[in-house]
Design an enzyme around this catalytic site. Structure first.
Site, PDB file in Angstrom:
ATOM      1  CB  THR A   1      -7.266  -2.493  -4.689  1.00  0.00           C
ATOM      2  OG1 THR A   1      -7.727  -3.333  -5.771  1.00  0.00           O
ATOM      3  CG2 THR A   1      -6.212  -1.542  -5.208  1.00  0.00           C
ATOM      4  CG  ASP A   2     -10.096  -3.633   0.387  1.00  0.00           C
ATOM      5  OD1 ASP A   2     -10.684  -2.616  -0.016  1.00  0.00           O
ATOM      6  OD2 ASP A   2      -9.651  -3.723   1.540  1.00  0.00           O
ATOM      7  CB  ALA A   3     -14.824  -4.732  -2.153  1.00  0.00           C
TER       8      ALA A   3
END
Lengths: 131, 131, 131, 131
Positions: free
Chosen positions: C13-15
């Site tokens: 995942t990312d921010a």
């Protein structure tokens, strides 16, 4: 003290909104590689010409504060000891805007050959590292 | 002993022909997450409902042997201590075909809230972890 | 239709709170590798014994919906064409809980040797792929 | 033409001895982010203040030649079209030493809000992008 700067992109973050914990190791590898290059050591050549590869043998990382998207990082490299087949390094990852320490890494590197056997560093390599 | 298995793909390797050193941390995260799920802890829910996030505070990894493309790995998880806001875990990464130890990880996890402040684990969470 | 399942972890995942866009390619590589293995093709052996490596030549991905932390994904693989040195595949990434399509990938794979020259697939390899 | 340079480290390569195919997308994201920053657009601020997030909607990448460890890459960014909620960009990844094209990317970006709904770009954002 040797250091590089590196930006935090989406690819470095996770759903917690911060730098994903294993990415700090990637930032540190970039800094070590540029440290080697600055000491006239290019790993591709070293592998081909001298059959020497640097591998990580042990690594300790303390996470002190959380880096975030768009932060500019400073990553330092310092050799603390160099003996036989081992190089010990200390690395810090700082947020450049306010110099806050995000993480501190202690890493033990070992020199091996392509058959994965430890090989002592040639004197010339040691001298380059300590120059 | 809790464990998961995971295959080594090209994405996990580097030009040295082995698993890239920070990828071991990623394999270990997968195992910890499945360990939590097995103890009825889903991190997405825990963050939303209880405002509790697990973050890595300190990590030591010893690289013993090199994993390679197509290897099937076994990654273990064991809680060694659990106190206040801290969980200490020991993890091993083994090559499943011959049970050779590739790496050994000791990790300290801390429970924080979304404002990045440490929060003591509720008794129920502790009980789930130790169940 | 061949498929594998794979969980979404923090590392994927990312921010933005969703799967980072290049990670879909990594999930797809895992599925293609398991597809090959199911057809009795192990890439390590193929490289060593036949000097044949599969590389991605062209890739199109359409992002339809966002995958999230803890999602269980299903990733499909289907050969749509196979000619000379080229394999065309279609892959879908679905959220398993409700069968929603997250992304659709069309990929062109080319067989090359270790000198990076295209090599026609041996008849036996083609037969395995189409079996 | 806007471009950034970026080094290829072990973390970017795979056991085939070349850059792993999904890493080209990561290099391209870095270039797009710096392109935005150069046009006075910081994504963290844009998300907080205007509730606008850029996401990849469609992506095509052609792999032309293989990048290797220690290569210095040049990654270009060019807006080819900008309409409603969509930005179309063309990106090239070149090996800087001899200017050889390694990969060419065409990417469609969409502006959404934190509820994942498409939102038209404010005129000011468009002007910044085209300035």
């Amino acid at each position: 003290m040797f250091s590089i700067t590196s930006r935090v992109y989406y690819q470095d973050t996770d759903a917690g909104g911060v730098i994903y914990h294993s990415k700090y190791l990637d930032f540190c590898e970039r800094a070590r590689t540029e440290f080697l290059r600055k000491h006239n050591i290019e790993q591709t050549e070293l592998a081909k010409k001298e059959n020497i590869i640097f591998v990580v043998r042990n690594l300790n990382i303390e996470y002190v504060a959380s880096g975030k998207l768009d932060d500019l990082l400073e990553i330092t490299v310092k050799i603390t000891n160099l003996i036989g087949v081992r190089i010990f390094m200390e690395q810090k990852i700082l947020r450049k805007s306010d110099n806050v320490l995000l993480a501190k890494l202690i890493v033990e590197i070992v020199t091996i050959n392509q058959e994965f056997k430890p090989v002592r560093m040639p004197q010339e390599l040691k001298e380059k590292l300590l120059s």
